[in-house]
Scaffold this active site. Structure first.
Site, PDB file in Angstrom:
ATOM      1  N   GLY A   1      -2.778  -4.120   3.097  1.00 34.24           N
ATOM      2  CA  GLY A   1      -4.173  -3.672   2.783  1.00 34.24           C
ATOM      3  C   GLY A   1      -4.918  -5.017   2.079  1.00 34.24           C
ATOM      4  O   GLY A   1      -6.045  -5.119   1.724  1.00 34.24           O
TER       5      GLY A   1
ATOM      6  N   GLU B   1      -1.839  -6.557  -6.777  1.00 33.48           N
ATOM      7  CA  GLU B   1      -0.871  -5.702  -6.835  1.00 33.48           C
ATOM      8  C   GLU B   1       0.355  -6.035  -7.564  1.00 33.48           C
ATOM      9  O   GLU B   1       0.809  -5.250  -8.284  1.00 33.48           O
ATOM     10  CB  GLU B   1      -0.410  -4.996  -5.246  1.00 33.48           C
TER      11      GLU B   1
ATOM     12  N   GLY C   1       1.427   2.081  -2.897  1.00 32.62           N
ATOM     13  CA  GLY C   1       2.299   2.088  -1.530  1.00 32.62           C
ATOM     14  C   GLY C   1       2.917   1.032  -0.962  1.00 32.62           C
ATOM     15  O   GLY C   1       3.138   0.102  -1.881  1.00 32.62           O
TER      16      GLY C   1
ATOM     17  N   LYS D   1       7.915   4.104   6.606  1.00 28.89           N
ATOM     18  CA  LYS D   1       8.058   3.025   5.712  1.00 28.89           C
ATOM     19  C   LYS D   1       9.322   2.384   5.286  1.00 28.89           C
ATOM     20  O   LYS D   1       9.768   1.284   4.848  1.00 28.89           O
ATOM     21  CB  LYS D   1       7.191   2.879   4.543  1.00 28.89           C
TER      22      LYS D   1
ATOM     23  N   THR E   1      -3.423  -0.074  -3.812  1.00 29.89           N
ATOM     24  CA  THR E   1      -4.390   0.058  -2.672  1.00 29.89           C
ATOM     25  C   THR E   1      -3.817   0.471  -1.188  1.00 29.89           C
ATOM     26  O   THR E   1      -2.726   0.368  -1.136  1.00 29.89           O
ATOM     27  CB  THR E   1      -4.922  -1.444  -2.521  1.00 29.89           C
ATOM     28  N   GLY E   2      -4.611   1.186  -0.613  1.00 24.50           N
ATOM     29  CA  GLY E   2      -4.086   1.711   0.676  1.00 24.50           C
ATOM     30  C   GLY E   2      -4.554   3.076   0.978  1.00 24.50           C
ATOM     31  O   GLY E   2      -5.191   3.775   0.162  1.00 24.50           O
TER      32      GLY E   2
HETATM   33  C1  5RP Z   1      -2.137  -3.067   0.350  1.00 22.35           C
HETATM   34  C2  5RP Z   1      -0.691  -2.588   0.323  1.00 22.35           C
HETATM   35  C3  5RP Z   1      -0.475  -0.970   0.619  1.00 22.35           C
HETATM   36  O1  5RP Z   1       0.192  -0.472  -0.531  1.00 22.35           O
HETATM   37  C4  5RP Z   1       0.301  -1.153   2.051  1.00 22.35           C
HETATM   38  O2  5RP Z   1      -0.343  -1.747   2.776  1.00 22.35           O
HETATM   39  C5  5RP Z   1       0.450   0.401   2.446  1.00 22.35           C
HETATM   40  O3  5RP Z   1      -0.653   0.980   2.674  1.00 22.35           O
HETATM   41  P1  5RP Z   1      -0.812   2.566   3.238  1.00 22.35           P
HETATM   42  O4  5RP Z   1      -0.557   3.318   2.305  1.00 22.35           O
HETATM   43  O5  5RP Z   1      -2.294   2.626   3.876  1.00 22.35           O
HETATM   44  O6  5RP Z   1       0.082   2.416   4.412  1.00 22.35           O
HETATM   45  O7  5RP Z   1       0.259  -3.302   0.016  1.00 22.35           O
HETATM   46  O8  5RP Z   1      -2.157  -4.378   0.039  1.00 22.35           O
END
Ligand code: 5RP
Length: 227
Positions: free
Chosen positions: A99, A105, A84, A123, A28-29
């Site tokens: 997210g 996840e 992600g 990141k 997700t994300g």
């Molecule tokens: C959602 C997550 C996402 O993988 C994480 O927040 C990264 O998101 P993005 O790709 O929008 O930076 O853990 O629960």
């Protein structure tokens, strides 16, 4: 280079690793968004896969794009999951859940032959803990749960929506975002302490789950860490 472009590159590269017949886990994300868009494109060109999803959001994106979906309740093993991260260190330890999908996840990652992580270089950290650690907690007795978390020495805040209401996960739970005062020397110990509080369902720490990692670098390079 624009961060969105870095995410897109990482997401699209990961899609190249998806093979016919695979059962694919969708994270997700905003980075995974680009991965799913590429998958939709590849499926229209004839790629034959099925996906399971870690969130309603990713499920709906895949379904609208015409990718065959499976119910996670019918699945015991996933071939590959792409997701992600909010932070990742050199041991591939991660903080996830920005997210709000951390619990699903982790179930997907833990049921997968490989979890591929796709991130932009912002990141990548030396030590975890600059960003908040999401902790999914049961709504029942949440004040008592938070009190116990605080007794352990952690401080944070309930995640809320733009309307000021408590954020509700796809599982119907709340998220308490822990804000660390210092970068974490031993995130495993933090996790062990938190996970034993009744009412804590999962933490956003992910250990020993990441396989290959794709990092979109601002130079335009796509860096790959192997399994
Ligand atoms: C959602 C997550 C996402 O993988 C994480 O927040 C990264 O998101 P993005 O790709 O929008 O930076 O853990 O629960």
């Amino acid at each position: 280079m624009d961060k969105e472009l870095l995410k897109k590159r990482a997401g699209e590269k990961a899609a190249e690793w998806i093979e016919d017949g695979m059962l694919v886990g969708l994270g997700t994300g905003s980075t995974v968004y680009y991965f799913i868009e590429k998958l939709i494109h590849l499926c229209k060109e004839g790629l034959n896969i099925t996906v399971v999803s870690s969130s309603i959001r990713s499920f709906e994106q895949a379904q609208k794009g015409g990718i065959p979906t499976a119910n996670m309740n019918t699945v015991t093993q996933i071939d590959i999951t792409i997701d992600g991260a909010d932070e990742i260190d050199c041991q591939k330890r991660m903080i996830k859940g920005g997210g709000g999908a951390l619990l699903r996840e982790k179930i997907l990652a833990n049921s997968s032959k490989e979890m591929v992580v796709i991130v932009d270089e912002s990141k990548v950290v030396e030590k975890l803990g600059k960003r908040a650690l999401p902790v999914e907690i049961l709504p029942f007795g949440y004040s008592a749960t938070i009190e116990k978390i605080q007794v352990l020495g952690f401080r944070g805040e309930m995640r809320t929506t733009n309307e000021g209401k408590f954020y509700i996960t796809d599982n119907g739970n709340y998220i308490y975002d822990i804000l660390f005062q210092e970068l974490r020397e031993s995130p495993e110990e933090d996790h062990d302490r938190l996970i034993h509080v009744p009412g804590v369902l999962e933490t956003g720490f992910f250990f020993n789950l990441a396989g290959r990692v794709l990092i979109g670098e601002s130079s335009g390079n796509l860096k790959q860490l192997d399994k």
